[in-house]
Design a protein around this motif. Structure first.
Motif, PDB file in Angstrom:
ATOM      1  N   GLN A  88       0.828  -1.203   0.000  1.00 26.54           N
ATOM      2  CA  GLN A  88       0.000   0.000   0.000  1.00 26.54           C
ATOM      3  C   GLN A  88       0.865   1.257   0.000  1.00 26.54           C
ATOM      4  OE1 GLN A  88      -2.948  -0.063   3.075  1.00 26.54           O
ATOM      5  NE2 GLN A  88      -3.349   2.116   2.979  1.00 26.54           N
ATOM      6  N   ASN A  89       1.985   1.212   0.729  1.00 27.35           N
ATOM      7  CA  ASN A  89       2.919   2.320   0.760  1.00 27.35           C
ATOM      8  C   ASN A  89       3.944   2.128  -0.352  1.00 27.35           C
ATOM      9  OD1 ASN A  89       4.972   4.179   1.422  1.00 27.35           O
ATOM     10  ND2 ASN A  89       4.413   4.115   3.585  1.00 27.35           N
ATOM     11  N   TYR A  90       4.202   3.173  -1.138  1.00 23.94           N
ATOM     12  CA  TYR A  90       5.139   3.051  -2.262  1.00 23.94           C
ATOM     13  C   TYR A  90       6.545   2.693  -1.792  1.00 23.94           C
ATOM     14  CZ  TYR A  90       1.435   6.222  -3.883  1.00 23.94           C
ATOM     15  OH  TYR A  90       0.242   6.811  -4.141  1.00 23.94           O
ATOM     16  N   ALA A  91       6.974   3.234  -0.624  1.00 22.98           N
ATOM     17  CA  ALA A  91       8.278   2.935  -0.024  1.00 22.98           C
ATOM     18  C   ALA A  91       9.429   3.174  -0.999  1.00 22.98           C
ATOM     19  CB  ALA A  91       8.303   1.497   0.493  1.00 22.98           C
ATOM     20  N   LEU A  92       9.408   4.327  -1.677  1.00 25.39           N
ATOM     21  CA  LEU A  92      10.500   4.682  -2.582  1.00 25.39           C
ATOM     22  C   LEU A  92      11.602   5.392  -1.800  1.00 25.39           C
ATOM     23  CD1 LEU A  92       8.454   6.083  -5.611  1.00 25.39           C
ATOM     24  CD2 LEU A  92       9.307   3.755  -5.273  1.00 25.39           C
ATOM     25  N   TRP A  93      12.851   5.180  -2.211  1.00 26.78           N
ATOM     26  CA  TRP A  93      13.959   5.876  -1.566  1.00 26.78           C
ATOM     27  C   TRP A  93      13.953   7.335  -2.006  1.00 26.78           C
ATOM     28  CZ3 TRP A  93      16.477   3.256   2.106  1.00 26.78           C
ATOM     29  CH2 TRP A  93      16.486   1.855   2.051  1.00 26.78           C
ATOM     30  N   PRO A  94      13.749   8.285  -1.071  1.00 26.61           N
ATOM     31  CA  PRO A  94      13.624   9.701  -1.476  1.00 26.61           C
ATOM     32  C   PRO A  94      14.923  10.301  -2.006  1.00 26.61           C
ATOM     33  CG  PRO A  94      13.671   9.525   0.917  1.00 26.61           C
ATOM     34  CD  PRO A  94      13.593   8.122   0.394  1.00 26.61           C
ATOM     35  N   ASN A  95      16.068   9.728  -1.602  1.00 24.57           N
ATOM     36  CA  ASN A  95      17.361  10.272  -2.034  1.00 24.57           C
ATOM     37  C   ASN A  95      17.881   9.613  -3.306  1.00 24.57           C
ATOM     38  OD1 ASN A  95      17.660   7.858  -0.589  1.00 24.57           O
ATOM     39  ND2 ASN A  95      19.829   8.280  -0.193  1.00 24.57           N
ATOM     40  N   MET A  96      17.071   8.746  -3.924  1.00 23.92           N
ATOM     41  CA  MET A  96      17.465   8.085  -5.167  1.00 23.92           C
ATOM     42  C   MET A  96      16.565   8.531  -6.307  1.00 23.92           C
ATOM     43  SD  MET A  96      18.178   4.126  -4.097  1.00 23.92           S
ATOM     44  CE  MET A  96      19.378   3.642  -2.858  1.00 23.92           C
ATOM     45  N   THR A  97      17.112   8.563  -7.503  1.00 27.73           N
ATOM     46  CA  THR A  97      16.304   8.870  -8.674  1.00 27.73           C
ATOM     47  C   THR A  97      15.391   7.684  -8.988  1.00 27.73           C
ATOM     48  OG1 THR A  97      17.925   7.954 -10.220  1.00 27.73           O
ATOM     49  CG2 THR A  97      18.158  10.298  -9.631  1.00 27.73           C
ATOM     50  N   VAL A  98      14.475   7.910  -9.920  1.00 28.67           N
ATOM     51  CA  VAL A  98      13.590   6.838 -10.358  1.00 28.67           C
ATOM     52  C   VAL A  98      14.406   5.651 -10.880  1.00 28.67           C
ATOM     53  CG1 VAL A  98      11.867   6.186 -12.097  1.00 28.67           C
ATOM     54  CG2 VAL A  98      11.635   8.345 -10.839  1.00 28.67           C
ATOM     55  N   TYR A  99      15.413   5.934 -11.683  1.00 29.64           N
ATOM     56  CA  TYR A  99      16.276   4.871 -12.217  1.00 29.64           C
ATOM     57  C   TYR A  99      16.920   4.076 -11.087  1.00 29.64           C
ATOM     58  CZ  TYR A  99      19.913   2.543 -14.957  1.00 29.64           C
ATOM     59  OH  TYR A  99      20.707   1.600 -15.551  1.00 29.64           O
ATOM     60  N   GLN A 100      17.464   4.771 -10.100  1.00 28.28           N
ATOM     61  CA  GLN A 100      18.146   4.096  -8.995  1.00 28.28           C
ATOM     62  C   GLN A 100      17.171   3.280  -8.145  1.00 28.28           C
ATOM     63  OE1 GLN A 100      19.833   7.674  -7.367  1.00 28.28           O
ATOM     64  NE2 GLN A 100      21.873   7.247  -8.223  1.00 28.28           N
ATOM     65  N   ASN A 101      15.948   3.787  -7.960  1.00 27.64           N
ATOM     66  CA  ASN A 101      14.948   3.036  -7.203  1.00 27.64           C
ATOM     67  C   ASN A 101      14.612   1.720  -7.897  1.00 27.64           C
ATOM     68  OD1 ASN A 101      13.378   4.136  -4.676  1.00 27.64           O
ATOM     69  ND2 ASN A 101      13.945   5.952  -5.842  1.00 27.64           N
ATOM     70  N   ILE A 102      14.441   1.769  -9.230  1.00 25.34           N
ATOM     71  CA  ILE A 102      14.101   0.555  -9.969  1.00 25.34           C
ATOM     72  C   ILE A 102      15.270  -0.421  -9.981  1.00 25.34           C
ATOM     73  CG2 ILE A 102      13.405  -0.357 -12.217  1.00 25.34           C
ATOM     74  CD1 ILE A 102      12.042   2.337 -12.764  1.00 25.34           C
ATOM     75  N   ALA A 103      16.487   0.116 -10.112  1.00 21.93           N
ATOM     76  CA  ALA A 103      17.671  -0.731 -10.236  1.00 21.93           C
ATOM     77  C   ALA A 103      18.177  -1.265  -8.908  1.00 21.93           C
ATOM     78  CB  ALA A 103      18.794   0.066 -10.919  1.00 21.93           C
ATOM     79  N   PHE A 104      17.677  -0.729  -7.796  1.00 23.02           N
ATOM     80  CA  PHE A 104      18.232  -1.070  -6.484  1.00 23.02           C
ATOM     81  C   PHE A 104      18.196  -2.572  -6.221  1.00 23.02           C
ATOM     82  CE2 PHE A 104      17.823  -1.749  -1.881  1.00 23.02           C
ATOM     83  CZ  PHE A 104      18.979  -1.129  -1.445  1.00 23.02           C
ATOM     84  N   GLY A 105      17.057  -3.193  -6.444  1.00 25.07           N
ATOM     85  CA  GLY A 105      16.946  -4.624  -6.177  1.00 25.07           C
ATOM     86  C   GLY A 105      17.762  -5.463  -7.138  1.00 25.07           C
ATOM     87  N   LEU A 106      17.891  -4.999  -8.385  1.00 23.10           N
ATOM     88  CA  LEU A 106      18.641  -5.749  -9.388  1.00 23.10           C
ATOM     89  C   LEU A 106      20.120  -5.839  -9.037  1.00 23.10           C
ATOM     90  CD1 LEU A 106      17.024  -4.224 -12.593  1.00 23.10           C
ATOM     91  CD2 LEU A 106      16.642  -6.522 -11.704  1.00 23.10           C
ATOM     92  N   SER A 107      20.649  -4.749  -8.457  1.00 25.43           N
ATOM     93  CA  SER A 107      22.080  -4.726  -8.144  1.00 25.43           C
ATOM     94  C   SER A 107      22.446  -5.680  -7.017  1.00 25.43           C
ATOM     95  CB  SER A 107      22.512  -3.298  -7.773  1.00 25.43           C
ATOM     96  OG  SER A 107      21.814  -2.850  -6.617  1.00 25.43           O
ATOM     97  N   ASN A 108      21.421  -6.166  -6.263  1.00 17.42           N
ATOM     98  CA  ASN A 108      21.685  -7.063  -5.129  1.00 17.42           C
ATOM     99  C   ASN A 108      21.490  -8.541  -5.485  1.00 17.42           C
ATOM    100  OD1 ASN A 108      22.264  -4.954  -3.308  1.00 17.42           O
ATOM    101  ND2 ASN A 108      20.073  -4.600  -2.964  1.00 17.42           N
ATOM    102  N   ILE A 109      21.032  -8.806  -6.713  1.00 16.02           N
ATOM    103  CA  ILE A 109      20.846 -10.202  -7.125  1.00 16.02           C
ATOM    104  C   ILE A 109      22.206 -10.840  -7.353  1.00 16.02           C
ATOM    105  CG2 ILE A 109      19.916 -11.731  -8.898  1.00 16.02           C
ATOM    106  CD1 ILE A 109      17.738  -9.701  -9.427  1.00 16.02           C
ATOM    107  N   ASN A 110      22.400 -12.036  -6.812  1.00 16.64           N
ATOM    108  CA  ASN A 110      23.664 -12.754  -6.969  1.00 16.64           C
ATOM    109  C   ASN A 110      23.345 -14.241  -7.054  1.00 16.64           C
ATOM    110  OD1 ASN A 110      26.381 -13.312  -7.156  1.00 16.64           O
ATOM    111  ND2 ASN A 110      26.793 -13.053  -4.981  1.00 16.64           N
TER     112      ASN A 110
END
Length: 452
Positions: A88-110
């Motif tokens: 229900q809450n968007y929970a976006l990182w306010p200090n990150m751009t839209v690109y960085q918010n979308i990419a955040f989870g991808l960068s942690n995949i291993n």
């Protein structure tokens, strides 16, 4: 494939059953809404499928692979179930751009066996078949994924902006894109539109429909808003007090509700309930008395005999009783403290006398009439008086007083009614529902004629 199957799933705290022996099959590429009042167990069900909540007992499979099985002690963690969760809450990182918010989870995949297609879709080899060491996505691969999902939700032009520079609907699209980025098999949504205004909610419903078709994913959506459920779902799963009430396509739930609770919960304006008493004659018609003294005839769909329905219902209730007797005999069984009670259906009245209803008998029924089938016309069989009228432009919702009772009608077109105006009404179509007052179950549908 993203088929989900719940077998005898239960979640309880002590004797309180949030979800009680739920059996549910969600087909691949379905859009299923879990619908019900607050506290009914719909969010708990969603969280158990996602792995965020551990069931007390039962079995859950995704694509035929067990992710939870109480008998085997199996509970696969949520990060390996390849599901996406939109809150229900968007929970976006306010200090990150839209690109960085979308990419955040991808960068942690291993993971081993991880790759990205030229189209920007994340592909994983089956864990049992994956070879080689675990690897992370490169910057170029992450960019392909972000470009793909941002195009799907139409936010490609906002990738350099921060969340504070976006509208509520745009922020919601960013949250959806972030959830879609890892290519989840199933997308779970827990009332994601509740923070938006009415106009934006309507727009986002349309966007979610389009998104479902374009991704080909299985969507499971929690809401208490029956309008959202009706407009979005391929199937509605209606829950009350932890128990499944009906699992059907939206129009089936609307036109053929299995019981009084379902009929009352789905539909806006709400269904009209009319208490009736009567018996079925030799010709198949059910002679009824409604509104205390009005005589009416109900013609059952397909010529159904009430005695046949009563026989089949008795058999079904006996089978249900045997099933719960078997459940109660299991080791570790705990009696349910949040007991199921008969649904307290509401009869709309001008002045509620507050008298206690007597114990219902076999010849006591409840008629359910949707407002669009209460028709106002000069040749209507029942005389009434306009109690209130609410025009919206293309339709007018009219409440009509019949003696001490109130009926709701929806009349289409730019019609004007004045409070106190005398009108006549009738019941149209073959969609009048006949319920048993003894157990609240739907008996059949049919037509209702008023005797002069």
């Amino acid at each position: 494939m993203s088929r989900i199957e719940l077998t005898d799933i239960t979640k309880r705290w002590g004797g309180y059953y949030a979800v009680e022996h739920l059996n549910l099959k969600i087909e691949d590429n379905a859009f299923v809404t879990l619908l019900g009042p607050s506290g009914c167990g719909k969010t708990t069900t969603l969280r158990m499928i996602a792995g965020l909540e551990t069931p007390t007992e039962g079995r859950i499979t995704i694509d035929g692979v067990p992710v939870f099985d109480s008998a085997q002690g199996l509970n696969i963690p949520p990060n390996t179930r390849r599901v996406g969760f939109l809150f229900q809450n968007y929970a976006l990182w306010p200090n990150m751009t839209v690109y960085q918010n979308i990419a955040f989870g991808l960068s942690n995949i291993n993971e081993a066996g991880l790759s990205v297609t030229e189209a920007g879709e994340v592909v994983r080899t089956n864990p049992s078949e994956a070879t080689g060491p675990a690897r992370k996505l490169t910057k170029e691969e992450i960019k392909r994924v972000v470009d793909r999902v941002s195009a799907i939700v139409k936010i490609g032009q906002f990738l350099d902006r921060y969340p504070s520079e976006l509208s509520g609907g745009q922020q919601q699209r960013v949250a959806i894109a972030r959830t879609l980025a890892p290519s989840p098999r199933v997308l779970f949504m827990d009332e994601p539109l509740s923070n938006l205004d009415a106009k934006l909610r309507l727009e986002m419903r349309s966007e979610l429909q389009r998104l479902h078709l374009s991704t080909g994913s299985t969507f499971v959506y929690v809401t208490h808003d029956q309008m959202e459920a009706m407009t979005l779902a391929t199937k509605i799963c209606l829950i009350d007090n932890g128990r499944l009430q009906q699992y059907d396509e939206p129009l089936t739930v609307y036109n053929r509700p299995k019981n009084l609770f379902v009929a009352d919960f789905v539909g806006n304006p709400a269904v009209n309930f009319i208490e009736a008493t009567g018996t079925q004659g030799a010709g198949g018609l059910v002679d009824l008395t409604i509104f205390d003294k009005v005589r009416a005839s109900f013609k059952p769909e397909g010529g159904l005999l009430l005695s046949d329905w009563a026989r089949d219902n008795a058999r079904d209730e006996e089978e249900e009783a045997l099933r719960f007797k078997e459940i109660a005999s299991r080791a570790g069984y705990v009696e349910k403290t949040n007991k199921d009670v008969p649904f307290p259906y509401h009869i709309a009245m001008v002045d509620d006398p507050g008298t206690r209803r007597r114990e219902p008998k076999e010849d006591d029924f409840v008629l359910g009439v949707r407002p669009e089938f209460v028709h106002i016309s000069d040749d209507g069989a029942i005389e009434g008086e306009v109690f209130s009228a609410m025009p919206t432009g293309m339709e007018t919702t009219v409440r009509i007083r019949v003696g001490n009772y109130l009926l709701t009608s929806v009349m289409f077109g730019g019609l004007i009614y004045k409070i106190g105006q005398k009108v006549r009404l009738s019941f149209t179509g073959n969609n009048v529902m006949l319920f048993s007052r003894v157990n609240g179950k739907l008996i059949t549908e049919g037509s209702l004629d008023i005797r002069s």
